[in-house]
Design an enzyme around this catalytic site. Structure first.
Site, PDB file in Angstrom:
ATOM      1  N   HIS A 223      35.091 -15.796 -82.335  1.00 34.96           N
ATOM      2  CA  HIS A 223      36.204 -16.513 -81.307  1.00 34.96           C
ATOM      3  C   HIS A 223      35.783 -16.089 -79.920  1.00 34.96           C
ATOM      4  CE1 HIS A 223      40.424 -17.531 -80.394  1.00 34.96           C
ATOM      5  NE2 HIS A 223      40.210 -16.883 -79.509  1.00 34.96           N
ATOM      6  N   GLU A 224      35.749 -14.860 -79.766  1.00 27.74           N
ATOM      7  CA  GLU A 224      35.302 -14.266 -78.242  1.00 27.74           C
ATOM      8  C   GLU A 224      34.198 -14.976 -77.425  1.00 27.74           C
ATOM      9  OE1 GLU A 224      38.107 -13.299 -76.886  1.00 27.74           O
ATOM     10  OE2 GLU A 224      39.547 -13.198 -78.493  1.00 27.74           O
ATOM     11  N   HIS A 227      34.713 -18.090 -76.304  1.00 29.64           N
ATOM     12  CA  HIS A 227      35.305 -18.053 -74.694  1.00 29.64           C
ATOM     13  C   HIS A 227      34.276 -17.665 -73.706  1.00 29.64           C
ATOM     14  CE1 HIS A 227      39.277 -18.777 -75.948  1.00 29.64           C
ATOM     15  NE2 HIS A 227      39.629 -17.407 -76.443  1.00 29.64           N
TER      16      HIS A 227
END
Length: 307
Positions: A223-224, A227
């Protein structure tokens, strides 16, 4: 299982995704007074209870990031863009003197494997193969009780001292982030103004086998890194256009928790909520895919800011 392959993309910005946030749809609530200061995008274990500083971007912040992206990608319009051959990863393990957080090498290697499987579409038949892959280039280890337990307080100093490589090097920091925060990341647009702060921070117990209930399969890292490559949360802007700035992720009013089935929080918009998307807040076991639109967006962000 393999997904749809993204071998290359020709840059062209969708006409319905303007840089400014459009007006909310009828009956939906928008915001118009947010500050535009950049901030990291976070993943939390409980979106209803956890409170983080800068964990979610306001509509104006997201719009500003997208404006910077559209400006940076403009000179590349019409060119075919390919994902990088492999992204080098430097993992900085920060632990306590009593051994807490001293993530073993085997779990770090497993985290890299999880990233490669996720970004190549290996967790679901319908998942997109983004073309991105990752290789572990180095692991650093720092034993410091203060840094381990109070990472967020000292994060600027920690990252400035430990970070390695250039814009195309993924630096990952592991530490104790507390009970509610799983991880957070900078965006590619942040690199030019603060290269020493670029990278991803994840709670040490979210790496595969870390023991964080519901969140120990390694997808906080997935997920990170999303980003770090330019993606917003799937619930960015709620039910209001332009959502997360990706055409093929359905609109979502708010973050998902657990793994709800048949959830449709924006009934006036097409499609059920993307609860299985890696850019949601669902449990690790629920997440299994990126979309082709997300794959295109990260490739374009790489070309614009990290290549």
């Amino acid at each position: 299982m393999c997904g749809f392959a993204l071998t290359g993309t020709v840059v062209g910005l969708p006409p319905d995704q303007a840089g400014a946030v459009s007006a909310p749809a009828e009956g939906e609530v928008g915001t118009s007074s947010e500050e535009c200061a950049p901030g990291p995008a976070a993943r939390v274990s409980d979106p209803e209870a956890a409170v983080t500083d800068g964990g979610e971007l306001t509509p104006r912040q997201a719009s500003e990031y997208d404006r910077q992206f559209r400006e940076a990608i403009l000179p590349l319009r019409g060119q075919e863009i390919q994902p990088p051959r492999a992204v080098p990863v430097v993992v900085h393990v920060i632990s306590a003197e009593d051994g807490r957080g001293n993530v073993p090498a085997a779990r770090i290697r497993e985290q890299i494997k999880v990233l490669n499987t996720a970004y190549r579409g290996g967790y679901a038949a319908e998942a997109a193969d983004t073309g991105f892959s990752f290789h572990l280039s180095e692991v650093t280890r720092t034993v410091d009780d203060t840094w381990f337990t109070r990472f967020d307080e000292y994060r600027d100093t920690i990252r400035a001292e430990l970070r390695q490589g250039d814009a195309g090097t993924l630096n990952v920091y592991t530490a104790d982030l507390g009970s509610g925060l799983l991880g957070y990341s900078t965006f590619p647009q942040d690199y030019e103004s603060a290269p020493e702060q670029d990278g991803v921070v994840i709670a040490h117990d979210t790496l595969p086998g870390g023991g964080r209930e519901g969140f120990d399969l390694g997808h906080t890292g997935t997920h990170e890194v999303g980003h770090w490559l330019g993606l917003f949360h799937t619930f960015q802007n709620g039910c209001s256009a332009p959502g997360d700035y990706v055409d093929d992720t359905p609109y979502e009013r708010e973050a998902a928790s657990g793994c709800p089935e048949g959830r449709d929080s924006c009934p006036r918009r097409a499609g059920d909520d993307p609860v299985t998307n890696f850019m949601n807040y669902s449990d690790d076991g629920c997440m299994n895919q990126f979309t082709e639109g997300q794959a295109t967006r990260i490739a374009e962000h790489w070309a614009a800011f990290r290549s």
